[in-house]
Write a protein that holds these residues in place. Sequence first.
Motif, short mmCIF file in Angstrom:
data_model
loop_
_atom_site.label_atom_id
_atom_site.label_comp_id
_atom_site.label_asym_id
_atom_site.label_seq_id
_atom_site.Cartn_x
_atom_site.Cartn_y
_atom_site.Cartn_z
N GLY A 11 51.71 -19.06 40.03
CA GLY A 11 51.08 -17.74 40.14
C GLY A 11 52.05 -16.70 40.63
O GLY A 11 53.23 -16.96 40.82
N ASP A 12 51.53 -15.48 40.82
CA ASP A 12 52.32 -14.35 41.29
C ASP A 12 52.10 -14.15 42.79
O ASP A 12 50.96 -14.21 43.26
N TYR A 13 53.18 -13.88 43.52
CA TYR A 13 53.13 -13.70 44.96
C TYR A 13 53.82 -12.40 45.34
O TYR A 13 54.97 -12.17 44.95
N ASN A 14 53.13 -11.55 46.09
CA ASN A 14 53.71 -10.30 46.58
C ASN A 14 54.61 -10.60 47.77
O ASN A 14 54.27 -11.44 48.61
N ALA A 15 55.74 -9.89 47.83
CA ALA A 15 56.69 -10.14 48.91
C ALA A 15 57.49 -8.89 49.23
O ALA A 15 57.46 -7.91 48.47
N LYS A 16 58.20 -8.94 50.36
CA LYS A 16 59.05 -7.84 50.81
C LYS A 16 60.43 -8.40 51.16
O LYS A 16 60.54 -9.55 51.58
N GLY A 17 61.44 -7.55 50.96
CA GLY A 17 62.78 -7.99 51.32
C GLY A 17 63.77 -6.86 51.27
O GLY A 17 63.41 -5.69 51.09
N VAL A 18 65.04 -7.21 51.42
CA VAL A 18 66.15 -6.27 51.35
C VAL A 18 67.14 -6.80 50.33
O VAL A 18 67.50 -7.99 50.34
N VAL A 19 67.60 -5.91 49.44
CA VAL A 19 68.58 -6.30 48.42
C VAL A 19 69.92 -6.54 49.10
O VAL A 19 70.44 -5.68 49.81
N THR A 20 70.50 -7.73 48.89
CA THR A 20 71.81 -8.05 49.47
C THR A 20 72.88 -8.19 48.39
O THR A 20 74.07 -8.14 48.70
N LYS A 21 72.46 -8.35 47.13
CA LYS A 21 73.43 -8.45 46.03
C LYS A 21 72.69 -8.23 44.72
O LYS A 21 71.56 -8.67 44.55
N LEU A 22 73.36 -7.54 43.79
CA LEU A 22 72.83 -7.34 42.45
C LEU A 22 73.82 -7.90 41.44
O LEU A 22 75.02 -7.69 41.57
N ASN A 23 73.33 -8.58 40.43
CA ASN A 23 74.18 -9.06 39.33
C ASN A 23 73.50 -8.60 38.05
O ASN A 23 72.64 -9.30 37.50
N LEU A 24 73.89 -7.40 37.60
CA LEU A 24 73.25 -6.81 36.43
C LEU A 24 73.57 -7.58 35.16
O LEU A 24 72.73 -7.65 34.25
N ASN A 25 74.75 -8.19 35.08
CA ASN A 25 75.11 -8.97 33.88
C ASN A 25 74.26 -10.23 33.75
O ASN A 25 73.79 -10.57 32.67
N ALA A 26 74.06 -10.92 34.86
CA ALA A 26 73.28 -12.17 34.82
C ALA A 26 71.78 -11.91 34.90
O ALA A 26 70.98 -12.77 34.59
N GLY A 27 71.43 -10.70 35.37
CA GLY A 27 70.02 -10.40 35.55
C GLY A 27 69.45 -11.11 36.75
O GLY A 27 68.42 -11.77 36.66
N SER A 28 70.13 -10.94 37.89
CA SER A 28 69.65 -11.57 39.11
C SER A 28 69.79 -10.62 40.29
O SER A 28 70.57 -9.68 40.26
N VAL A 29 69.02 -10.90 41.32
CA VAL A 29 69.05 -10.12 42.54
C VAL A 29 68.99 -11.08 43.72
O VAL A 29 68.20 -12.03 43.71
N GLU A 30 69.86 -10.86 44.70
CA GLU A 30 69.80 -11.65 45.92
C GLU A 30 69.02 -10.84 46.94
O GLU A 30 69.30 -9.65 47.14
N LEU A 31 68.05 -11.48 47.56
CA LEU A 31 67.17 -10.80 48.52
C LEU A 31 67.15 -11.55 49.84
O LEU A 31 67.11 -12.77 49.87
N ASP A 32 67.16 -10.80 50.92
CA ASP A 32 66.89 -11.34 52.24
C ASP A 32 65.41 -11.05 52.44
O ASP A 32 65.04 -9.94 52.81
N HIS A 33 64.57 -12.03 52.12
CA HIS A 33 63.14 -11.75 52.06
C HIS A 33 62.36 -12.31 53.25
O HIS A 33 62.81 -13.23 53.93
N GLU A 34 61.22 -11.71 53.47
CA GLU A 34 60.30 -12.18 54.50
C GLU A 34 59.61 -13.45 54.01
O GLU A 34 59.81 -13.88 52.87
N ASP A 35 58.75 -13.99 54.85
CA ASP A 35 57.97 -15.16 54.48
C ASP A 35 57.15 -14.84 53.23
O ASP A 35 56.56 -13.76 53.13
#
Length: 127
Positions: free
Chosen positions: A54-78
């Motif tokens: 299912g889908d889960y709502n979450a919050k975090g801070v972007v720590t890295k973006l990889n636009l070529n790979a289509g990924s995002v690194e997040l320092d996220h909450e629980d």
Amino acid sequence: MKIKLLVIVAFASAALASCGSPQAVNNSVPKAGTAVSSAPDPSPIKTPVIPKDGDYNAKGVVTKLNLNAGSVELDHEDIPGVMPPMRMEFLVAEKKILDGLKVGDKVDFVLRYKHPTETVVKISKAK
């Protein structure tokens, strides 16, 4: 010949006997006036829980973006029901949802869990 056979059997028996699980023995003697607890260990190894799809709502801070790979690194909450707070890289459903984001942005996002993968399907700067 019989002696060799007896030696082999004795050796095999000793080897098998040593393969059993050892019993824990506590030879310590408690000091006078101290309580002895027979409670089980309070920190047993926990069995991993597989989240529900299912889908889960979450919050975090972007720590890295990889636009070529289509990924995002997040320092996220629980993310209740999915994972504890941590820093983790996620693939995104579509690369265009990363447009306008930069490292350090606080974000709200939707994590889609479909066993065994997690994908960010929506992400926006937190308001």
